[in-house]
Write a protein that holds these residues in place. Structure first.
Motif, PDB file in Angstrom:
ATOM      1  N   GLN A 146     -13.963  -6.581  10.912  1.00  0.00           N
ATOM      2  CA  GLN A 146     -13.159  -6.992   9.509  1.00  0.00           C
ATOM      3  C   GLN A 146     -12.126  -8.089   9.785  1.00  0.00           C
TER       4      GLN A 146
ATOM      5  N   LYS B 267      -8.088   5.278  -2.141  1.00  0.00           N
ATOM      6  CA  LYS B 267      -8.721   4.209  -1.111  1.00  0.00           C
ATOM      7  C   LYS B 267      -8.263   4.636   0.340  1.00  0.00           C
ATOM      8  N   ARG B 268      -9.297   4.560   1.086  1.00  0.00           N
ATOM      9  CA  ARG B 268      -8.995   4.928   2.678  1.00  0.00           C
ATOM     10  C   ARG B 268      -8.880   3.576   3.399  1.00  0.00           C
ATOM     11  N   TYR B 269      -8.085   3.805   4.422  1.00  0.00           N
ATOM     12  CA  TYR B 269      -7.741   2.599   5.218  1.00  0.00           C
ATOM     13  C   TYR B 269      -7.694   3.257   6.681  1.00  0.00           C
TER      14      TYR B 269
ATOM     15  N   VAL C  46       0.747  -1.124   0.026  1.00  0.00           N
ATOM     16  CA  VAL C  46       0.062   0.014   0.081  1.00  0.00           C
ATOM     17  C   VAL C  46       0.940   1.174  -0.074  1.00  0.00           C
TER      18      VAL C  46
ATOM     19  N   TRP D 182      -7.409   7.617  10.091  1.00  0.00           N
ATOM     20  CA  TRP D 182      -7.524   7.083   8.579  1.00  0.00           C
ATOM     21  C   TRP D 182      -6.676   7.669   7.485  1.00  0.00           C
TER      22      TRP D 182
ATOM     23  N   THR E  34      -4.995   7.686   3.303  1.00  0.00           N
ATOM     24  CA  THR E  34      -5.471   7.480   1.941  1.00  0.00           C
ATOM     25  C   THR E  34      -4.616   7.121   1.139  1.00  0.00           C
ATOM     26  N   ASP E  35      -4.556   6.057  -0.037  1.00  0.00           N
ATOM     27  CA  ASP E  35      -3.452   5.950  -0.740  1.00  0.00           C
ATOM     28  C   ASP E  35      -3.338   6.595  -2.043  1.00  0.00           C
TER      29      ASP E  35
ATOM     30  N   ARG F 251      -9.531  -5.291   3.081  1.00  0.00           N
ATOM     31  CA  ARG F 251     -10.725  -4.741   3.785  1.00  0.00           C
ATOM     32  C   ARG F 251     -10.502  -3.480   4.473  1.00  0.00           C
ATOM     33  N   SER F 252      -9.448  -2.556   3.989  1.00  0.00           N
ATOM     34  CA  SER F 252      -9.364  -1.171   4.376  1.00  0.00           C
ATOM     35  C   SER F 252      -8.947  -1.129   5.904  1.00  0.00           C
TER      36      SER F 252
ATOM     37  N   ASP G  68     -15.636   3.005  14.498  1.00  0.00           N
ATOM     38  CA  ASP G  68     -14.432   2.377  13.750  1.00  0.00           C
ATOM     39  C   ASP G  68     -13.733   1.362  14.305  1.00  0.00           C
TER      40      ASP G  68
ATOM     41  N   MET H 107      -5.744  -5.754   4.928  1.00  0.00           N
ATOM     42  CA  MET H 107      -5.708  -4.381   4.022  1.00  0.00           C
ATOM     43  C   MET H 107      -6.655  -4.548   2.854  1.00  0.00           C
TER      44      MET H 107
END
Length: 404
Positions: A393, A40-42, A24, A33, A35-36, A362-363, A386, A360
């Motif tokens: 997850q 996409k956010r993780y 990533v 959080w 963001t890549d 699954r964020s 969260d 990963m």
């Protein structure tokens, strides 16, 4: 736009392979959080190994850094600067210690504590020259300098980096009796992690730290607590030692002390210990620099509210309760304290890295250690919703791996 795949390929081609990152590429982050580069956010459940206790871009910390950038970033310790006194006083008050010696990284702080303990042993305790020994624990992780890896029991950290620095005695973690047997007249310190992070978030038996404190006091030995990962709110207390009401002779601090902005570390001790260091005997060009001190002051002020310690304790109860429900469902054991957990995955189901990659997808970003263990340490600013979502997850990922 350069893609994640292209950036990963370039990184692998042009950098030494001293890490094995998950695939990533992070571009920006706020709070808990990230963001890549593709957007996409993780949810960050590693927090830079506890460097990001206060989350990514905490407004108070960023404001302190931004203001300092406009004024002064570096003088070296050849001169005083206007942030230094407040940082040292604030950290001294937080730890209850007289003196502070700032450095940059956790490993530097550990090296500083080792040097101070040895010098104290020779000049105060009266140990014969070059005979001082320090008792250390199996499974330890204190950094990766040559001296520190000399007493590592992790083959990856230790092997093929010799010749090694002498003067350390390894004993099993969690056994006060083993420490007692290892003490001799030349022992100057016991170096211990109140919770062993890299070993898999290992929590020692109740009373272990109190017994070490009593033994050190009785034998005239310094107790050094490496709170680089466990300290500064992560476990639900300011320091993990606080759970047993223990005050070490030397605190070793780092990671979260820099607020996720700059490397900041330090040791804190009373004058009868740290006062043995004189000009020219130890130092660092960047240690205690104005930017680091400004950020450190903001971190200390956040901790002085008690808000983050209380939040980590409350959310930690949620985290551990939910994780324990997964025992027998792909999880073998759960350990930890506060917002810090080591989760042992059933090795017949998957490795820790396989589970980390499934998370990963699954964020959720987490990291494995020692084969089948993953570590969860989200920023303390994470919301309860969260946090529960992240554990869900994990549950779903384990179910998919089991039914695949």
């Amino acid at each position: 736009m350069t893609t994640s795949a292209e950036l990963i390929e370039m990184s692998e081609r042009r950098s030494a392979h001293n890490y094995h990152p998950l695939p990533v590429v992070i571009h920006e982050a706020h709070g808990a959080w990230v963001t890549d580069v593709e957007g996409k956010r993780y949810l960050d459940c590693l927090s830079g190994y506890s460097s990001l206790n206060f989350g990514h871009g905490h407004p108070k910390i960023i404001e302190a850094a931004r203001n300092q950038l406009d004024n002064l970033t570096l003088t070296s310790r050849a001169f005083y600067h206007d942030q230094f006194a407040q940082f040292c006083a604030g950290l001294g008050d937080l730890t209850g210690k007289d003196l502070v010696l700032p450095m940059n990284t956790g490993a530097e702080a550990v090296e500083t504590a080792i040097k101070v303990a040895r010098k104290w042993g020779y000049e105060v305790k009266g140990v014969e020259p070059d005979q001082a020994n320090i008792i250390v624990m199996e499974g330890n992780f204190h950094g990766r300098t040559t001296t520190i890896v000399s007493f590592s029991t992790d083959p990856e950290a230790h092997d093929n980096f010799g010749p090694y620095t002498p003067g350390f005695r390894l004993v099993p973690y969690g056994s006060t009796e083993a420490i007692r047997r290892a003490v001799d007249p030349n022992t100057v310190a016991v170096l211990v992690e109140p919770i062993q992070g890299e070993a898999g978030v290992l929590v020692p038996p109740d009373g272990y730290l109190s017994e070490i404190r009593e033994l050190c006091s009785a034998q005239g030995i310094l107790m050094i607590a490496d709170e680089v990962q466990s300290g500064l709110g992560r476990t639900g207390q300011t320091f993990a030692c606080d759970y047993e009401g223990v005050v070490p002779d030397i605190y070793v601090l780092g990671k979260a002390l820099g607020g996720g902005v700059v490397p900041v570390s330090a040791i804190a001790a009373n004058r009868d210990v740290l006062g043995i260091i004189q000009p020219g005997q130890h130092g660092s060009t960047f240690g205690g620099n104005p930017l680091a001190c400004a950020v450190g002051i903001a971190v200390i002020e956040l901790l002085n509210t008690g808000e983050f310690q209380a939040r980590a304790a409350k959310l930690g109860e949620v985290l551990h309760a939910r994780l324990r429900e997964l025992i027998g469902k792909g999880v073998v054991e759960v350990r930890g304290r506060g917002l810090w957990a080591g989760v042992d995955i059933d090795p017949e189901l998957a490795t820790g890295r396989e589970v980390s990659k499934a998370l990963m997808a699954r964020s959720v970003l987490a990291k494995d250690t020692h084969g089948s263990t993953i570590r969860l340490a989200p920023p303390i600013v994470v919301s309860e919703e969260d946090l529960v979502w992240a554990v869900n997850q994990l549950a779903d990922a384990l179910y998919e791996l089991d039914t695949a």
